[in-house]
Every structure is written in C-alpha cells, then in structure tokens.
Design a protein around this motif. Sequence first.
Motif, PDB file in Angstrom:
ATOM      1  N   LYS A   1       0.827  -1.212   0.000  1.00  0.00           N
ATOM      2  CA  LYS A   1       0.000   0.000   0.000  1.00  0.00           C
ATOM      3  C   LYS A   1       0.868   1.272   0.000  1.00  0.00           C
ATOM      4  O   LYS A   1       0.601   2.207  -0.740  1.00  0.00           O
ATOM      5  N   VAL A   2       1.898   1.274   0.842  1.00  0.00           N
ATOM      6  CA  VAL A   2       2.784   2.443   0.951  1.00  0.00           C
ATOM      7  C   VAL A   2       4.228   1.975   1.070  1.00  0.00           C
ATOM      8  O   VAL A   2       4.558   1.166   1.941  1.00  0.00           O
ATOM      9  N   ALA A   3       5.075   2.473   0.167  1.00  0.00           N
ATOM     10  CA  ALA A   3       6.514   2.192   0.234  1.00  0.00           C
ATOM     11  C   ALA A   3       7.242   3.506   0.473  1.00  0.00           C
ATOM     12  O   ALA A   3       6.857   4.555  -0.063  1.00  0.00           O
TER      13      ALA A   3
ATOM     14  N   LEU B   1       2.752   5.774  -3.183  1.00  0.00           N
ATOM     15  CA  LEU B   1       1.408   5.246  -2.929  1.00  0.00           C
ATOM     16  C   LEU B   1       1.125   4.124  -3.915  1.00  0.00           C
ATOM     17  O   LEU B   1       1.175   4.318  -5.129  1.00  0.00           O
ATOM     18  N   LYS B   2       0.812   2.938  -3.387  1.00  0.00           N
ATOM     19  CA  LYS B   2       0.585   1.779  -4.253  1.00  0.00           C
ATOM     20  C   LYS B   2      -0.848   1.261  -4.210  1.00  0.00           C
ATOM     21  O   LYS B   2      -1.305   0.598  -5.141  1.00  0.00           O
ATOM     22  N   GLY B   3      -1.556   1.536  -3.123  1.00  0.00           N
ATOM     23  CA  GLY B   3      -2.922   1.034  -3.011  1.00  0.00           C
ATOM     24  C   GLY B   3      -3.694   1.769  -1.932  1.00  0.00           C
ATOM     25  O   GLY B   3      -3.106   2.392  -1.036  1.00  0.00           O
ATOM     26  N   VAL B   4      -5.024   1.725  -2.024  1.00  0.00           N
ATOM     27  CA  VAL B   4      -5.891   2.387  -1.043  1.00  0.00           C
ATOM     28  C   VAL B   4      -5.962   1.534   0.220  1.00  0.00           C
ATOM     29  O   VAL B   4      -6.120   0.305   0.152  1.00  0.00           O
TER      30      VAL B   4
ATOM     31  N   VAL C   1       5.007  11.012  -3.660  1.00  0.00           N
ATOM     32  CA  VAL C   1       4.972  12.270  -2.911  1.00  0.00           C
ATOM     33  C   VAL C   1       6.341  12.529  -2.292  1.00  0.00           C
ATOM     34  O   VAL C   1       6.816  11.756  -1.449  1.00  0.00           O
ATOM     35  N   THR C   2       6.985  13.612  -2.712  1.00  0.00           N
ATOM     36  CA  THR C   2       8.345  13.908  -2.232  1.00  0.00           C
ATOM     37  C   THR C   2       8.421  15.156  -1.362  1.00  0.00           C
ATOM     38  O   THR C   2       9.476  15.440  -0.784  1.00  0.00           O
ATOM     39  N   ASP C   3       7.318  15.916  -1.283  1.00  0.00           N
ATOM     40  CA  ASP C   3       7.379  17.194  -0.579  1.00  0.00           C
ATOM     41  C   ASP C   3       6.485  17.268   0.650  1.00  0.00           C
ATOM     42  O   ASP C   3       6.220  18.364   1.167  1.00  0.00           O
ATOM     43  N   ALA C   4       6.027  16.130   1.137  1.00  0.00           N
ATOM     44  CA  ALA C   4       5.164  16.149   2.326  1.00  0.00           C
ATOM     45  C   ALA C   4       5.983  16.066   3.610  1.00  0.00           C
ATOM     46  O   ALA C   4       5.725  16.779   4.582  1.00  0.00           O
ATOM     47  N   VAL C   5       6.990  15.191   3.613  1.00  0.00           N
ATOM     48  CA  VAL C   5       7.880  15.030   4.771  1.00  0.00           C
ATOM     49  C   VAL C   5       9.317  15.140   4.270  1.00  0.00           C
ATOM     50  O   VAL C   5       9.699  14.434   3.334  1.00  0.00           O
ATOM     51  N   GLU C   6      10.083  16.032   4.855  1.00  0.00           N
ATOM     52  CA  GLU C   6      11.451  16.259   4.396  1.00  0.00           C
ATOM     53  C   GLU C   6      12.277  14.967   4.426  1.00  0.00           C
ATOM     54  O   GLU C   6      12.305  14.244   5.414  1.00  0.00           O
ATOM     55  N   GLY C   7      12.915  14.698   3.294  1.00  0.00           N
ATOM     56  CA  GLY C   7      13.803  13.538   3.216  1.00  0.00           C
ATOM     57  C   GLY C   7      13.113  12.241   2.863  1.00  0.00           C
ATOM     58  O   GLY C   7      13.780  11.227   2.682  1.00  0.00           O
ATOM     59  N   LEU C   8      11.763  12.254   2.759  1.00  0.00           N
ATOM     60  CA  LEU C   8      11.033  11.017   2.478  1.00  0.00           C
ATOM     61  C   LEU C   8      10.363  11.082   1.103  1.00  0.00           C
ATOM     62  O   LEU C   8       9.786  12.099   0.724  1.00  0.00           O
ATOM     63  N   THR C   9      10.473   9.976   0.363  1.00  0.00           N
ATOM     64  CA  THR C   9       9.679   9.790  -0.857  1.00  0.00           C
ATOM     65  C   THR C   9       8.627   8.745  -0.536  1.00  0.00           C
ATOM     66  O   THR C   9       8.955   7.607  -0.199  1.00  0.00           O
TER      67      THR C   9
END
Length: 487
Positions: A82-84, A255-258, A244-252
Amino acid sequence: MANNINFLGSYSGIDSATIDSMIQAESGKVVQYTNKQTSITAEKNAWKDINTRLDSLFTKLGTLGEDKTFQSKLVTSSDATKVAITAGTDSIASNYSIEVNRLATSTQVTSGKISLADGKTIKESLGLIGKFTVTSQAISGTPEEKETPAGNFEIDITAKDSLKDIVGKINEKSKESGIQAKIVDNRIIMTDSNMGERNMSFSGTGTLVKDLGFEAIPEQNYKVGQSAELTIDGIAITRNTNNVTDAVEGLTIELKGVTEASKPVMIEIKEDTDTSVKAFESFVEQYNSTLTFISDQLDVGNPSAKNNKTGALAGDSSLIRLQSSLRSLMTQSANTGNMSYNNLESIGISVDRYGKATLDKEKLKVGIADDPAAVKKILFQTTSTETTGVGENGESTTVITEKKIGLAQKIQELVNTYISDKTGIIKTKSATYDKLSEDLTKSITKFNERLEKKRANYVTMFSRLDTAMMQAESQMAYLQSQFSTEK
C-alpha cells in the motif's frame, strides 16, 4: 679463428674450458650488477604494492566522509503493498501513520472508431490533410498549474499518413507534451502522463477532429484523472502524483494502493548503524593490511642467522616515516565539542603498541546513535582563520585560510604525499629505480663487451703459444734427426 680454437690447447694444455674458467673468475662484477638490479626491481615492486594499498586506504577514508555513512536510514512499512518509503540522508528518525484514501490517476480519452476503407489496415494511408492540435490543462491545483497548458501541441497530417503514422507523430512530441497515444480496435487512446484532474481538448482544420473520432466523445470514453488523497499523522494531503516527495522532508512516499478504513500503514524510520559499522570495518581492515605489509617490507629478520632474509625495503627511511606517522595519527585527538567522543578509541577503534587497530562494533554503534555529528568530526572537520592586511593601494584586505583537522583528513593528506601522481614520494622513487636499473643494464652490457674482448685476446694469445710450441717441437725433432744421421 675456428681452426685456432680447435687447435687450442694441443700443446699448452690451455683449452676453451680453461679460458671460460678464467673469464668466469673475472665476471664477479657482472654478478654484483645483476644482484643489484634484482634488488632494485624487488624494491620498486614493493613500493608499487604499497601504493595500491595506500590508494585503497585513501578511498575507504573518503567513504567515511559521505553523508550516507552517518545519516543512512532504515525504513520499515507495515504494508509495503500500500505504501513504500524511501528515506534520504536528511530524513528524521521517527514513526508515521499513513492512510491512502485515493490514488492519483491520469486523464484518458478514447476516440470513436475510425472508419477505414474496405480491406485497409492501420498501416495504410487515410487520405487526411491538415493540422491536428491537442491541449491538456489542469482543472485543479495551483493557479499556475491551471493557467498553463502542460500539453499543447500540433501535428501536421499529410494525405499519405496512416493511422499508425498519426499516432507516431503524437508520440514524437510526448516528451514535451506529456500526451501518449496508442491504437486499440481502430481507436486512438490518449493518455496524459501528468496525473490529477486535467482536461484534454482537440481541434483541427477541416473535419480532422471528426475524422479521427474526437468529436462528441461519449462520457464513458472521457475519463478525467484524479489527485491522490492521503493523510499523514492525521494531516490531509492532496497531490497530483503517487510519488509524494514534498510532504515530509527527506522522504519519498510511494502510494501503491488504497488502505482500509481505520487501518493506516505504520512507517518506522530509524538510524542505519549497520552501514556506518561496515564502512568503519572496511577502513580498519585496510589500515591493518597496509601496516602489516609495510612491517613485512621493513623486517630485518634475524641478522645473526646464516641465511637471514630481510624485507625488500628494510631500512628505507621514507617507509619508516610512513609507518610511524600512520600509527601516530591513529591515536591523536580531535576537538568535536563533545568530550565523550574526541578520538578513535572513544568510538571503539583501539590501536596496540604495534600499530594494529581493533574495532569494537557495539561501542561504535553507541557513539553513532548518541552523537553522529561528533563522531564524524573526529574524522572530518575544517577550521577557518582570517588574516587581515593592507593591499597595494592601502585598502584593508582579509584572507581566509581553511585547514583540515579531522583525523581521516590528516591521514589522507599523509597518504597523498606518497601516492600523488605528480609529486608523490612513490612516483619519485619509481623514477629513480628506473634510472638506476637503466644505468646498471648499460654497465652490464659494457662489462660483458670487455669480457668478450678479453676472451678473444686469450684465445689469440694461447693459440700463438700452441703454435710456437708446435714449431719448437718440430725444430727439435729436425735437429735430433740430423744428429742421428751424422753418427
């Protein structure tokens, strides 16, 4: 000359073997030259091997200075389907709760079925002529995104173009427009690579829009893209991408699934001390390997032994200085601002009286987890000093001088004085060895030429002796025969 050699020794007893022995007795100098040349080659090869080891040590010290060595992060996701997450070196070790309410999609428009003449294929000309324009523009997003058409391009269609040719012309502009086209059942499917809510419109000369099936598109054939919707620790976020690269600094965040309602994906970011430990292990191993090899080359063995063997560079002052300097640098201190971590021993690297280093992994891990900045400062830090003066026109000047004072930097500077391609000690020594070897080769050649001349002189001299003795014997025989006749 061949006849003289064959005759040589018949009367005097001095033959070719005797002359060989005499020449051999005089060739001691050649043996000395050859032995010296062998010794020089061994020394040069030893320095070459040292250069390789020092170069590797320099590289491994450089690795210790990379951000990833001290700031690498380990990431775990409770549901990677779901999230990587990918964590950069500037990310913060923490935990996050992420819910994915919707994935971002792209706008896709499917044309009506394009009529082809009986028996024609998508590779045969359609007979259409004119300009065909495609425009893609954001419906939602920032004002700038809404005002600027991301995809706005025009293609020229000629009478000889087939359906496949037309799609090919659209795709030739995909890099700039973001619009990609394909053919399915004689229909053109247009897909916008830019995600989120976007409009796609079509225009053209004459009846091109109708001929290509983009007039009065059925609602089911016009699928508007949508933005991704997620929450991070309860904060709602909308983005026109699934990366998403700009929500949390340093994290990419990929999103893979709901996610299911009230079942967020739990993300843990923590310090990756294993990467740090491996870098230090590699450095310590290379340092020990280098010191061991240097010690072997300087080994004097047992001088009292009959067949004592010494290292190729025993007594070499440059190598002794290198060995001593490396040992000394490994035990120096550095001002890091934290008295608990101000030398290598404080982070688990101890050095015995022979210079061998030992790494305590657990102690190193504690230091890196406690104060990674101080640990790095032991190895890498630069100080600046300002010197004021007066310029040529009387104006005041300031000169800033930087100095590297970290232990790794000092070792690198020392190593570089030996391995530098331009001014390195090893390069200078190698050139000296080459010159000495070349001079010895010339000396050996000249000495061998003198020996060959001497051999020729011996052959001539003893051949004459044999001839004189033969003549004397012949004369003696003649006189004896005369005396016998008179009686």
